[in-house]
Design an enzyme around this catalytic site. Structure first.
Site, mmCIF file in Angstrom:
data_model
loop_
_atom_site.group_PDB
_atom_site.id
_atom_site.type_symbol
_atom_site.label_atom_id
_atom_site.label_comp_id
_atom_site.label_asym_id
_atom_site.label_seq_id
_atom_site.Cartn_x
_atom_site.Cartn_y
_atom_site.Cartn_z
ATOM 1 N N HIS A 126 -16.181 -18.640 0.013
ATOM 2 C CA HIS A 126 -16.449 -19.646 -1.539
ATOM 3 C C HIS A 126 -17.088 -18.944 -2.491
ATOM 4 O O HIS A 126 -16.201 -19.671 -3.815
ATOM 5 C CB HIS A 126 -17.723 -20.192 -1.354
ATOM 6 C CG HIS A 126 -17.473 -21.696 0.080
ATOM 7 N ND1 HIS A 126 -18.079 -22.667 -0.356
ATOM 8 C CD2 HIS A 126 -17.272 -22.182 1.113
ATOM 9 C CE1 HIS A 126 -17.749 -24.093 0.575
ATOM 10 N NE2 HIS A 126 -17.159 -23.381 1.684
ATOM 11 N N ALA B 137 -25.780 -24.433 -5.211
ATOM 12 C CA ALA B 137 -25.421 -24.431 -3.491
ATOM 13 C C ALA B 137 -26.522 -24.230 -2.699
ATOM 14 O O ALA B 137 -27.578 -24.035 -3.197
ATOM 15 C CB ALA B 137 -25.033 -22.406 -3.041
ATOM 16 N N THR B 138 -27.206 -25.558 -1.842
ATOM 17 C CA THR B 138 -28.172 -25.836 -1.196
ATOM 18 C C THR B 138 -28.292 -25.009 -0.298
ATOM 19 O O THR B 138 -29.603 -25.423 0.742
ATOM 20 C CB THR B 138 -27.779 -27.447 -1.138
ATOM 21 O OG1 THR B 138 -26.724 -27.264 0.591
ATOM 22 C CG2 THR B 138 -27.382 -27.929 -2.398
ATOM 23 N N ASP C 30 -22.706 -28.077 -3.222
ATOM 24 C CA ASP C 30 -22.355 -27.933 -2.038
ATOM 25 C C ASP C 30 -23.522 -27.098 -0.931
ATOM 26 O O ASP C 30 -23.908 -26.060 -1.037
ATOM 27 C CB ASP C 30 -21.195 -27.467 -2.317
ATOM 28 C CG ASP C 30 -19.818 -26.856 -0.867
ATOM 29 O OD1 ASP C 30 -20.673 -27.807 0.055
ATOM 30 O OD2 ASP C 30 -18.854 -26.116 -1.070
ATOM 31 N N GLY D 298 -15.495 -35.125 4.124
ATOM 32 C CA GLY D 298 -14.706 -34.314 5.289
ATOM 33 C C GLY D 298 -15.060 -33.666 6.844
ATOM 34 O O GLY D 298 -17.426 -33.115 6.288
ATOM 35 N N ARG E 115 -14.648 -27.474 7.892
ATOM 36 C CA ARG E 115 -13.138 -26.846 8.291
ATOM 37 C C ARG E 115 -12.179 -27.972 7.537
ATOM 38 O O ARG E 115 -11.284 -27.306 7.413
ATOM 39 C CB ARG E 115 -13.633 -25.822 8.608
ATOM 40 C CG ARG E 115 -14.149 -24.703 9.295
ATOM 41 C CD ARG E 115 -13.891 -23.698 8.524
ATOM 42 N NE ARG E 115 -14.595 -22.320 8.685
ATOM 43 C CZ ARG E 115 -15.379 -21.384 8.189
ATOM 44 N NH1 ARG E 115 -14.238 -21.720 6.654
ATOM 45 N NH2 ARG E 115 -16.214 -20.680 8.372
ATOM 46 N N SER E 116 -12.642 -28.543 7.090
ATOM 47 C CA SER E 116 -11.542 -29.703 6.557
ATOM 48 C C SER E 116 -11.039 -29.345 5.808
ATOM 49 O O SER E 116 -10.349 -29.749 5.492
ATOM 50 C CB SER E 116 -12.452 -31.178 6.706
ATOM 51 O OG SER E 116 -13.511 -31.076 5.352
#
Length: 179
Positions: A53, A35-36, A84, A7, A10-11
């Site tokens: 998040h 978390a990357t 993510d 996406g 902000r999708s």
């Protein structure tokens, strides 16, 4: 079940992936959230995004901040995991290999390793990644390099995953279902 959630910014792709992994893992099951993108204290907007998040995650989830996603998947292959996001991982890989000037061949081994680790992972897995094919071609060389590399990586991850979902305006659109 391995799902790739694509996406735009902000999708709603992260929230959708969180819901998917929670359902796949079971509501009370611990989930590892990889978390990357590391927390940056010098950027208030980034810190606010990270905090938003974190507030959505159940207390049974653990967070691991790392660029070594493949190693993490291999190290704990039985823990339901959400990554993510893949775009953040790619930025780290480009930085690590100093590949922003066009030598993306240096990334090949890292990309192969990540795709192999995803394909071998047997617990529920959700990968979040930006979809890059829905906008103008970037005006800078580094922007084009990133979008080209991410587009190719997303295609490879889509082949390794059982499902692919595109999130548009918070609405999931199934792109690929299990065969």
């Amino acid at each position: 079940m391995r799902v790739l959630v694509l996406g735009g910014i902000r999708s709603g792709k992260s929230a959708y992936a969180e819901s998917e992994i929670a359902t796949a893992a079971g509501e009370q099951q611990p989930v590892r959230y990889v978390a990357t993108g590391a927390l940056r204290t010098d950027d208030a907007d980034w810190s606010a995004r990270v905090a938003a998040h974190q507030l959505r995650r159940p207390t049974t989830w653990t967070t691991v901040e790392t660029a070594d996603v493949a190693g993490g998947l291999r190290g704990e292959p039985t823990v339901p995991t959400l990554v993510d996001d893949v775009g953040g991982w790619l930025v780290s890989a480009l930085d690590r290999h100093e590949a922003w000037t066009g030598d993306t061949g240096a990334l090949d081994a890292d990309v192969d390793d990540l795709v192999d680790a995803v394909g071998a992972f047997r617990s529920p897995l959700a990968l979040v990644s930006p979809e890059v094919g829905l906008t103008v071609v970037p005006a800078t060389e580094s922007g084009r390099l990133f979008t080209d590399a991410l587009g190719t990586l997303n295609q490879r991850l889509a082949r390794a995953c059982d499902r692919v979902v595109l999130v548009v305006a918070g609405q999931p659109v199934t792109v690929k279902e299990p065969a």
